[in-house]
Design a protein around this motif. Structure first.
Motif, PDB file in Angstrom:
ATOM      1  N   TRP A 136       0.847  -1.185   0.000  1.00  0.00           N
ATOM      2  CA  TRP A 136       0.000   0.000   0.000  1.00  0.00           C
ATOM      3  C   TRP A 136       0.883   1.235   0.000  1.00  0.00           C
ATOM      4  N   THR A 139      -3.262   5.317   0.173  1.00  0.00           N
ATOM      5  CA  THR A 139      -4.526   4.569   0.144  1.00  0.00           C
ATOM      6  C   THR A 139      -4.604   3.584  -1.018  1.00  0.00           C
ATOM      7  N   GLU A 140      -3.633   3.623  -1.937  1.00  0.00           N
ATOM      8  CA  GLU A 140      -3.624   2.725  -3.088  1.00  0.00           C
ATOM      9  C   GLU A 140      -2.860   1.449  -2.753  1.00  0.00           C
ATOM     10  N   ASN A 142      -1.629  -2.594  -4.115  1.00  0.00           N
ATOM     11  CA  ASN A 142      -1.343  -3.307  -5.339  1.00  0.00           C
ATOM     12  C   ASN A 142      -0.546  -4.572  -5.043  1.00  0.00           C
ATOM     13  N   ASP A 172       0.312  -3.471 -11.348  1.00  0.00           N
ATOM     14  CA  ASP A 172      -0.367  -2.349 -11.985  1.00  0.00           C
ATOM     15  C   ASP A 172       0.490  -1.100 -11.773  1.00  0.00           C
ATOM     16  N   LYS A 175      -0.867   2.284 -10.513  1.00  0.00           N
ATOM     17  CA  LYS A 175      -1.086   2.475  -9.082  1.00  0.00           C
ATOM     18  C   LYS A 175       0.219   2.591  -8.304  1.00  0.00           C
TER      19      LYS A 175
END
Length: 180
Positions: A136, A139-140, A142, A172, A175
């Motif tokens: 993380w 807040t993203e 992956n 990704d 992100k």
């Protein structure tokens, strides 16, 4: 002042990056406690803020570090040089490659399979590892595929010094960029 910060970081890693319990068939569990840094720059990602793969790999200007104790790993020796482990890390990101950002939180949870090359316990213990995890950045979140190498220098049967590098390839890149 900039060089003093680097020297203090290296000294703190030397003091606090240690392993408790050498792993072998008699001592299957290991707890690793230490410091980590995050570097987005030398990944060769398709982004103008980062460099080529391994470019400026040891340039500490690109390193992000939060505190002294920011990595915890619990490992279990399964035999024939193999162990499995669960690692948790946290950090504060102030630059992504050449771009400064306001302090972003970084949290990673990874599982790995580690292969040690040395069969008889000794003072030098090189290894490679691979695995996956979830990271993380603020807040993203992956998923990542991870691979790395490292070594332990054992002072006695239960205390050692560990150095390793891990490449985390993001599933990704919109992100999160890949990083070490």
């Amino acid at each position: 002042m900039k060089h003093l910060k680097k020297v203090l970081l290296i000294a703190l890693v030397v003091v606090f990056a240690n392993n408790i319990n050498a792993q072998d068939k008699d001592n299957r569990w290991v707890i690793e406690l230490g410091a980590n840094v995050v570097d987005f720059y030398p990944t060769g990602a398709d982004n103008p803020a980062v460099g080529g793969f391994f470019e400026d790999f040891t340039n500490t200007d690109h390193w992000n570090n939060a505190s002294v104790i920011s990595r915890l790993r619990l490992g279990y020796f399964v035999g024939s040089g193999f162990s499995v482990g669960l690692t948790g890390t946290f950090n504060t990101i102030s630059n992504i490659g050449e771009v400064e950002v306001s302090d972003l939180s970084y949290v990673g949870a990874d599982i790995d399979i580690k292969y040690g090359f040395v069969r008889e316990p000794g003072w030098f213990d090189p290894y490679i590892f691979a695995g996956g995890g979830y990271t993380w950045l603020d807040t993203e979140g992956n998923g990542t595929a991870n691979a790395g190498l490292g070594f332990n220098l054992w002072f006695n049967d239960w205390l050692g010094f560990n150095i390793q590098t891990k490449y985390k390839h993001s599933f990704d890149e919109d992100k999160m960029l890949p990083h070490f």
